[in-house]
Design a protein around this motif. Structure first.
Motif, PDB file in Angstrom:
ATOM      1  N   ASP A 215       0.825  -1.196   0.000  1.00 35.63           N
ATOM      2  CA  ASP A 215       0.000   0.000   0.000  1.00 35.63           C
ATOM      3  C   ASP A 215       0.865   1.254   0.000  1.00 35.63           C
ATOM      4  N   GLU A 216       0.498   2.220  -0.827  1.00 32.79           N
ATOM      5  CA  GLU A 216       1.273   3.447  -0.934  1.00 32.79           C
ATOM      6  C   GLU A 216       0.515   4.685  -0.482  1.00 32.79           C
ATOM      7  N   PHE A 217      -0.722   4.503   0.023  1.00 26.65           N
ATOM      8  CA  PHE A 217      -1.471   5.658   0.496  1.00 26.65           C
ATOM      9  C   PHE A 217      -0.941   6.099   1.842  1.00 26.65           C
ATOM     10  N   SER A 218      -0.660   7.380   1.957  1.00 30.27           N
ATOM     11  CA  SER A 218      -0.192   7.935   3.228  1.00 30.27           C
ATOM     12  C   SER A 218      -1.318   8.694   3.893  1.00 30.27           C
ATOM     13  N   SER A 219      -1.313   8.663   5.231  1.00 25.66           N
ATOM     14  CA  SER A 219      -2.321   9.421   5.959  1.00 25.66           C
ATOM     15  C   SER A 219      -2.105  10.920   5.784  1.00 25.66           C
ATOM     16  N   ARG A 232      -9.312   1.546  -1.026  1.00 26.40           N
ATOM     17  CA  ARG A 232      -8.128   0.763  -0.663  1.00 26.40           C
ATOM     18  C   ARG A 232      -8.284   0.156   0.722  1.00 26.40           C
ATOM     19  N   GLU A 233      -8.852   0.918   1.648  1.00 26.71           N
ATOM     20  CA  GLU A 233      -9.058   0.386   2.993  1.00 26.71           C
ATOM     21  C   GLU A 233      -9.974  -0.830   2.969  1.00 26.71           C
ATOM     22  N   GLU A 234     -10.969  -0.823   2.112  1.00 24.53           N
ATOM     23  CA  GLU A 234     -11.871  -1.962   2.013  1.00 24.53           C
ATOM     24  C   GLU A 234     -11.137  -3.185   1.467  1.00 24.53           C
ATOM     25  N   PHE A 239      -8.319  -8.424   3.027  1.00 23.70           N
ATOM     26  CA  PHE A 239      -7.091  -9.177   3.308  1.00 23.70           C
ATOM     27  C   PHE A 239      -7.057  -9.606   4.769  1.00 23.70           C
ATOM     28  N   ALA A 240      -7.314  -8.652   5.671  1.00 25.22           N
ATOM     29  CA  ALA A 240      -7.222  -8.924   7.111  1.00 25.22           C
ATOM     30  C   ALA A 240      -8.197 -10.019   7.528  1.00 25.22           C
ATOM     31  N   ALA A 241      -9.432  -9.945   7.050  1.00 22.95           N
ATOM     32  CA  ALA A 241     -10.433 -10.946   7.415  1.00 22.95           C
ATOM     33  C   ALA A 241     -10.034 -12.329   6.928  1.00 22.95           C
ATOM     34  N   GLU A 242      -9.537 -12.406   5.701  1.00 27.04           N
ATOM     35  CA  GLU A 242      -9.151 -13.706   5.145  1.00 27.04           C
ATOM     36  C   GLU A 242      -7.922 -14.262   5.840  1.00 27.04           C
TER      37      GLU A 242
END
Length: 363
Positions: A215-219, A232-234, A239-242
């Motif tokens: 991931d390349e998105f910065s806050s 992207r968060e979705e 990923f996290a759930a799987e």
């Protein structure tokens, strides 16, 4: 790597830290024992601060001393929940979260530089993951890389460490679930200790997703990209759930079974995979047949402790509950202490509340 700051920048760090703590110049001056005019000069870089004064300032503002002496690296991900927190408080939360993440990075770096902590190659998914299905493929790929198949993950901190990311559980402020960054060959993440353990586990998996998916998105990115960041968060959430609970396991729990059998099996999955009930139901629902009422009722019927005991006879100790730092890092702290590279006080500080001073046997 963070660089040492000029007096002007040190003053600016003091100013921003004071604001993040919700203190006026006068209030901070009273607590530190300085004149307000002196604080004003410090913040403008017009007066140098000595070690004793800076130590008192750090204590009053509840930041580590190192926070004022080095610039922070760029934060790759900062996960925040939906809330009613105002923008000003979110700004304060953002600043403190970055400071705690940077402090965690410095501690990991110190142990690496001392030669007592070995980094692992950062595991990055070799293909792109632009949607939820591809993110789930990435999660299963990572499980295979770690040799975990579809079985429960005993310690998420250890699995993240094996993937190259060091995760710490720290007291983040309201408005922040977690954050992560990559600094060269070191990846770190922090998770808010104020959340219940299941949510900590989900957040740790989420931050690992940012690493694995590249991931390349910065806050810090400005306006105009909010929709893309949300999309992207979705993907990272998928990923996290799987990673925590593969859908194939949830599918096996619901196929050709009545509602009570499904519930019984999902309770077992939720306990053995140590994930929240809502995540368990969502993983099963993704393979469902559109029985909306069925799944809504399943979601609403959150299991009681008695139901967990009835299904398993026990309930696993929640992951990331008593553990604050990953195992290899903890061992490295002890090696550094044994080799007299750090003091006992520093070791306790680096362990972030996982041990107390009286747990060390001092001669």
């Amino acid at each position: 790597m963070a660089q040492e700051l000029s007096w002007d920048l040190i003053g600016e760090r003091i100013r921003l830290s004071r604001i993040s703590a919700g203190l006026s110049q006068g209030a901070m001056a009273d607590r530190v024992g300085l004149e307000r005019s002196m604080v004003s000069k410090l913040e403008r870089g017009k007066r140098h601060v000595d070690a004793v004064e800076l130590t008192r300032i750090a204590r009053v503002l509840d930041y580590p001393l190192s926070h004022f002496l080095s610039s922070p690296p760029t934060v790759v991900s900062k996960r925040t929940p939906a809330s009613d927190v105002g923008e000003e408080e979110l700004d304060r939360s953002d600043y403190r979260t970055k400071a705690l993440l940077s402090d965690w990075l410095r501690d990991v770096r110190q142990l690496v530089d001392e030669g007592v902590l070995q980094t692992r190659p950062l595991l990055r998914f070799p293909d792109s993951a632009k949607n939820a299905d591809e993110a789930r493929d990435a999660a299963l790929w990572l499980r295979d890389e770690l040799g975990r198949g579809t079985e429960p993950l005993d310690s998420l901190a250890e699995e993240c460490e094996r993937a190259g990311q060091f995760v710490a559980v720290v007291p983040l402020p309201q408005g922040a679930d977690g954050a992560s960054l990559v600094d060269g060959d070191v990846a770190v993440a922090v998770v808010n200790e104020h959340m219940e353990p299941g949510r900590r586990r989900s957040t740790a998996a989420h931050e690992l997703g940012h690493l694995v998916l590249g991931d390349e998105f910065s806050s810090d990115v400005g306006g105009g990209v909010h929709a893309s960041r949300q999309d992207r968060e979705e993907v990272v959430n998928a990923f996290a759930a799987e990673f925590l609970l593969p859908r194939v396991k949830a599918r096996q729990a619901v196929v050709r079974r009545n509602q009570e059998e499904v519930r019984h099996n999902l309770i077992r999955l939720s306990a053995t995979y140590r994930v929240s009930w809502s995540l368990t139901v969502r993983q099963a629902m993704s393979e469902g047949n559109g029985r909306t009422g069925f799944w809504q009722e399943m979601t609403d019927r959150v299991p009681t402790m008695a139901e967990f005991r009835d299904v398993l006879g026990w309930k696993p100790q929640p992951d990331l509950s008593s553990i604050r730092v990953p195992p290899a890092y903890a061992s490295a702290v002890m090696r550094a202490l044994d080799d007299e590279l750090i003091t006992t006080t520093r070791a306790v500080e680096m362990m972030r509340g996982q041990v107390t001073p009286d747990e060390f046997d001092e001669e």
